[in-house]
Enzyme design. Structure first.
Site, PDB file in Angstrom:
ATOM      1  N   ASP A  98       7.395  10.615 -41.179  1.00  0.00           N
ATOM      2  CA  ASP A  98       8.708  10.995 -41.680  1.00  0.00           C
ATOM      3  C   ASP A  98       9.730  10.622 -40.936  1.00  0.00           C
ATOM      4  OD1 ASP A  98       7.328  11.658 -44.131  1.00  0.00           O
ATOM      5  OD2 ASP A  98       7.146  13.641 -43.561  1.00  0.00           O
ATOM      6  N   CYS A 130       7.778  11.047 -35.072  1.00  0.00           N
ATOM      7  CA  CYS A 130       6.502  10.792 -35.530  1.00  0.00           C
ATOM      8  C   CYS A 130       5.922   9.446 -34.979  1.00  0.00           C
ATOM      9  CB  CYS A 130       6.500  10.873 -36.993  1.00  0.00           C
ATOM     10  SG  CYS A 130       6.809  12.348 -37.900  1.00  0.00           S
ATOM     11  N   ASP A 133      27.329 -25.171 -42.263  1.00  0.00           N
ATOM     12  CA  ASP A 133      26.913 -26.445 -42.610  1.00  0.00           C
ATOM     13  C   ASP A 133      27.730 -26.650 -43.868  1.00  0.00           C
ATOM     14  OD1 ASP A 133      25.522 -28.784 -42.898  1.00  0.00           O
ATOM     15  OD2 ASP A 133      23.733 -27.646 -44.010  1.00  0.00           O
ATOM     16  N   THR A 159      26.464 -29.395 -46.544  1.00  0.00           N
ATOM     17  CA  THR A 159      25.366 -29.770 -47.700  1.00  0.00           C
ATOM     18  C   THR A 159      24.458 -28.496 -47.886  1.00  0.00           C
ATOM     19  OG1 THR A 159      25.719 -31.864 -47.100  1.00  0.00           O
ATOM     20  CG2 THR A 159      24.093 -31.288 -48.682  1.00  0.00           C
ATOM     21  N   ASP A 176      19.806  23.227 -36.348  1.00  0.00           N
ATOM     22  CA  ASP A 176      18.779  21.781 -36.181  1.00  0.00           C
ATOM     23  C   ASP A 176      18.612  21.197 -37.371  1.00  0.00           C
ATOM     24  OD1 ASP A 176      17.275  20.143 -34.511  1.00  0.00           O
ATOM     25  OD2 ASP A 176      15.767  20.937 -35.950  1.00  0.00           O
TER      26      ASP A 176
END
Length: 754
Positions: free
Chosen positions: A17, A21, A449, A451, A732
């Site tokens: 997750d 990990c 560009d 075209t 946290d």
């Protein structure tokens, strides 16, 4: 270049997750004998391993499972043969030799597709349960709920039997701590000693030794809640791109000699003809060969207005046929359709880390050990050298460990990058990795560009002028000469005739006159459609006619004059017109402070006319090496350059640019040549792509500020004794949730209207 004996095997991983990990899995799998390279995509939930043929069977799975994750080989179905999409296919030309302005497209050439060894020896494992179902059925949810129930029971017992309180809280803590400690031990054994689980284990065990058993149990539970929320958020991000695959219907109606048969959509082969009913989703990429209808492309492109499409137009899998029965010839197999390729490209891009992400990874490798050292110093120095109470400062040291958990910091960048890549893909903006997404924000010059990029790439009849015949007759007779031809100018004339409702007959004895035009007979009259120079050889052109033709030429239009017998019947002006959104797209770029310039191989007159219409500086009549040279010159002046082109003859310039962007409808060339691709050919999407990059980088800055800011605040409050273990873990967990939710806002990113 990799050794020829090296093969790649792909796995699906469940329960992965966050970036930490991925780090643990990368470190562990890298230690397996025979493995040479490891790539992990958290958002895609995949693990790609490069290894030699001697890799022991099951060794990778065993290593991943030892860390507590589910893993299964993923069936990889890479096409051995290249399948051309509509824009790649060649045209059958009649022997017409029209004299017209050239377009700056070289022939298509395709690199060999990457080959990946099937990971399952022919057996698909994608149906294995890897924990990707509803969140409440995942292993993390079961563990969190179990720990929560144990904590509730501990509170009840502790309330009525206070002497047993410390012991029941230790038991409740053990429900969650044992799996965490096991993961910490296995991570340490496989190359990740300073993991988040390690910090949690030390903090919880230390809290028990100083008698804070109730808080230790609550800390473990809150940590598991935080991990569960991370998992839910990661699943949402993963589903945001994989949900695209659900747009393609599971079945299709195969048209065989006028009879329809319902078959699985993934079994339909290239060249098959499908019948698509009103209201149905189109099951495959293809070209309409019969019928017309409004096609709702919003599920794929985000466009709210359906597009009217008819015979010859390309349609994408997953779009919705609104109001007419269509017969569609399939141009790409299920594994190679637009949506499948988008999903695959995004998953590959998510394995490529952005510079900021790589920095955060390196920083966290130093940061986590530093947190351990800081926690130890806080616990030891005041009691040892200043006579403070051991219990108080050991408690504070343990709180520092919890505050220092790097979850929020580590996930701050990859969560935003993954969400940005997914959001872009859902809008037809493909970016090949976080480095590209990050680099786009620095672009200050875009070279385009002409075209197929600023223009449609298909000539259109812009003006029909009648002289001795009416404009309608001029168009009808010209179309009669071109009936059946697939030359671009012929197609333009036939398309205009169809749009105007002109009935087109077929001229007889039609043939090309080399370098001049085409001649034929209709109703006993000789028709001649030719360049003005060739027409003047057969009939005198009046001065005012010549002046009008010159005026059209000055606008970059090619003029074809129609003679009926020896009389000038009229003429047609043809030009490759700018895309509908070209002017708006360029305005968006200029409003963002980005300089634009057109680089084209087309003639100066045509290029100047288009440039004047769009308000862009022009450099014309360029060879591929000239375009590359100009890009280098711009970079030499300190410009950060994005080159936008069709990905074929622009390859040198695309490679030289800081970011190469391919423009086109999902062709192999467009998707494989450049750093990024504007899948649906909208000029405004170039500005959207740069805007997306800037929004993602702003989001990352916010995330890092949240992660480090909260830690700094709680570190100070912990040291001075205001907060303890619970607020520390809440800080946290809270920071991780805030960072993740902030990153997920990018899934609903909005762009300014063109």
């Amino acid at each position: 270049m990799s050794d020829s004996s090296t093969v790649k095997t792909k796995y699906r991983v469940g329960g992965m997750d966050c970036a930490s990990c991925a780090t643990k899995i990368e470190n562990a799998v890298s230690r397996v004998a025979g493995v040479s390279d490891v790539h992990v995509s958290v958002t895609a939930g995949t693990l790609t391993v490069s290894h030699d043929d001697g890799l022991a069977a099951g060794s990778v799975e065993k290593q991943v499972q030892s860390l507590g994750y589910k893993v299964a080989k993923a069936a990889v179905d890479m096409p051995e043969k290249h399948v051309h999409s509509p824009a790649c296919s060649g045209h059958d030309h009649r022997d017409h030799d029209h004299d017209h302005d050239h377009h700056d497209h070289a022939g298509h050439s395709h690199g060999n597709p990457v080959k990946v060894k099937p990971a399952s020896d022919g057996h698909a494992h994608d149906h294995f349960d890897l924990g990707d179902g509803p969140w409440w059925k995942t292993q993390k949810a079961k563990l969190t709920i179990g720990c929560g129930l144990a904590l509730a029971v501990a509170y009840i017992i502790g309330h009525f039997m206070r002497d047993l309180g410390p012991y029941v809280f230790v038991a409740a803590m053990a429900v969650g701590l044992v799996p965490i400690a096991r993961r910490a031990f296995m991570a340490a054994r496989t190359g990740t000693p300073f993991s988040i689980e390690t910090l949690m284990t030390i903090a919880a065990v230390g809290a028990v030794f100083i008698g804070a058993t109730e808080e230790a149990a609550m800390v473990i539970f809150l940590f598991l809640v935080g991990e569960l929320l991370e998992g839910v958020a990661a699943s949402r991000a993963r589903a945001s791109i994989k949900g695209l695959t659900d747009l393609v219907p599971k079945t299709a109606f195969l048209d065989i000699d006028g009879q329809t048969k319902e078959v699985p959509a993934d079994s339909v082969s290239v060249g098959a003809v499908l019948m698509v009913r009103p209201g149905d989703r189109i099951p495959a990429d293809g070209d309409i060969i019969d019928g017309s209808s409004s096609i709702d492309e919003a599920p794929v492109t985000g466009e709210s207005t359906p597009k009217r499409k008819t015979v010859g137009d390309a349609v994408f899998a997953g779009t919705i046929n609104s109001d007419g029965v269509l017969r569609v010839k399939v141009t790409a197999a299920a594994a190679d359709n637009t949506i499948a390729r988008v999903v695959k490209l995004v998953e590959e891009a998510q394995e490529s880390k952005a510079p900021t992400e790589r920095f955060i990874d390196r920083f966290s490798q130093i940061y986590t050990p530093a947190v351990l050292v800081l926690g130890a110093l806080v616990a030891i120095v005041p009691p040892l050298f200043f006579g403070q109470a051991w219990g108080e400062w050991v408690y504070k040291g343990l709180a520092v460990l919890l505050i220092g958990c790097p979850c929020a910091l580590v996930i701050s960048t990859p969560a935003a990058i993954a969400a940005g890549l997914s959001a872009g893909a859902r809008r037809g903006l493909l970016l090949k990795g976080g480095a590209v997404l990050e680099g786009l924000r620095k672009i200050n010059t875009v070279a385009l560009d002409k075209t197929g990029t600023l223009t449609e790439g298909k000539p259109k009849v812009t003006d029909v002028v009648g002289l001795s015949k009416s404009p309608a007759d001029v168009l009808a007779l010209s179309a009669a000469l071109e009936n059946g031809s697939s030359h671009p100018l012929a197609l333009a004339i036939l398309a205009r005739a169809k749009d105007d409702g002109v009935v087109v007959a077929a001229a007889t004895d039609a043939k090309a006159v080399a370098g001049k035009g085409v001649i034929g007979v209709l109703n006993g009259e000789t028709l001649y459609l030719a360049s003005p120079q060739a027409a003047a050889e057969k009939a005198a052109l009046a001065t005012e006619v010549t002046a009008r033709i010159q005026a059209f030429n000055d606008e970059g239009k090619t003029v074809s004059v129609l003679l009926v017998g020896d009389q000038v019947a009229g003429f047609l002006a043809i030009r490759d017109e700018p895309r509908e959104d070209a002017a708006a797209g360029l305005s968006r770029l200029k409003a963002a402070g980005i300089q634009t310039v057109m680089l084209t191989g087309d003639n100066a007159r045509t290029a100047a006319a288009i440039g004047k219409t769009l308000g862009i500086d022009v450099r014309a009549e360029l060879l591929p090496e000239d375009k590359q040279r100009i890009v280098r010159e711009l970079q030499g002046k300190g410009r950060v350059v994005a080159k936008v082109g069709d990905g074929i003859n622009d390859a040198p310039a695309l490679a030289a640019a800081d970011i190469g962007i391919a423009m086109g409808g999902g062709t192999d060339v467009a998707l494989e040549t450049a750093d990024a691709a504007v899948l649906h050919g909208r000029v405004v999407d170039i500005a959207n792509m740069i805007s997306l990059s800037r929004q993602v980088m702003s989001n990352i800055t916010q995330n890092i500020t949240i992660a480090l800011g909260l830690k700094a605040v709680f570190l100070v409050t912990t040291i001075i004794g205001v907060t303890g273990l619970w607020p520390a873990i809440l800080a946290d967990t809270g920071a991780t949730v805030l960072v993740t939710l902030n990153a997920l806002r990018l899934l609903n990113v909005r762009f300014d209207k063109a």
